[in-house]
Design an enzyme around this catalytic site. Structure first.
Site, PDB file in Angstrom:
ATOM      1  N   ASP A   1       2.724   9.787   6.423  1.00 30.64           N
ATOM      2  CA  ASP A   1       2.415   9.720   7.845  1.00 30.64           C
ATOM      3  C   ASP A   1       2.893   8.354   8.340  1.00 30.64           C
ATOM      4  OD1 ASP A   1       0.528   7.872   6.976  1.00 30.64           O
ATOM      5  OD2 ASP A   1      -1.191   8.922   7.807  1.00 30.64           O
TER       6      ASP A   1
ATOM      7  N   ILE B   1      -7.063  10.811   1.795  1.00 30.99           N
ATOM      8  CA  ILE B   1      -8.074  11.868   1.740  1.00 30.99           C
ATOM      9  C   ILE B   1      -7.586  13.124   2.453  1.00 30.99           C
ATOM     10  CG2 ILE B   1     -10.412  12.534   2.433  1.00 30.99           C
ATOM     11  CD1 ILE B   1     -11.164   9.545   2.064  1.00 30.99           C
ATOM     12  N   GLY B   2      -7.130  12.988   3.693  1.00 29.29           N
ATOM     13  CA  GLY B   2      -6.682  14.145   4.458  1.00 29.29           C
ATOM     14  C   GLY B   2      -5.508  14.847   3.809  1.00 29.29           C
TER      15      GLY B   2
ATOM     16  N   CYS C   1      -0.389   8.002   2.882  1.00 25.55           N
ATOM     17  CA  CYS C   1      -1.056   7.872   4.174  1.00 25.55           C
ATOM     18  C   CYS C   1      -2.087   6.752   4.070  1.00 25.55           C
ATOM     19  CB  CYS C   1      -1.676   9.181   4.619  1.00 25.55           C
ATOM     20  SG  CYS C   1      -3.055   9.765   3.622  1.00 25.55           S
TER      21      CYS C   1
ATOM     22  N   THR D   1      -5.712   6.728   3.925  1.00 22.78           N
ATOM     23  CA  THR D   1      -6.756   6.861   2.914  1.00 22.78           C
ATOM     24  C   THR D   1      -6.403   7.862   1.820  1.00 22.78           C
ATOM     25  OG1 THR D   1      -7.879   8.646   4.088  1.00 22.78           O
ATOM     26  CG2 THR D   1      -8.541   6.384   4.633  1.00 22.78           C
TER      27      THR D   1
END
Length: 76
Positions: free
Chosen positions: A8, A68-69, A64, A66
């Site tokens: 990202d 996590i996503g 990205c 974190t």
């Protein structure tokens, strides 16, 4: 073995450093993003996950903020 790499907007700079390290040593393909403008990470993650799932001898690198996503989306 081919590596697919995607990020990202937050992982954009790190992605380019990793590409620099991979260049000449490993086969890889950058699946996005190509600028550091805000990006919709689920679309990027799905594109990479589909490539890795459909191609034998491939690995993916997602970057990205974190992780996590992207991890959640990639594991679905």
């Amino acid at each position: 073995m081919i590596y697919y790499i995607a990020s990202d907007h937050i992982g954009f700079r790190l992605k380019h450093e990793i590409k620099r390290l991979l260049k000449g040593r490993f086969e890889f393909e950058d699946l996005g993003i190509m600028t550091d403008e805000r990006a919709d990470y689920p679309k990027i993650t799905i594109a990479l996950a589909k490539k890795v799932a459909s191609e034998k001898d491939s690995l993916g690198i997602l970057l990205c903020d974190t992780d996590i996503g992207m991890s959640i989306v990639a594991n679905k």
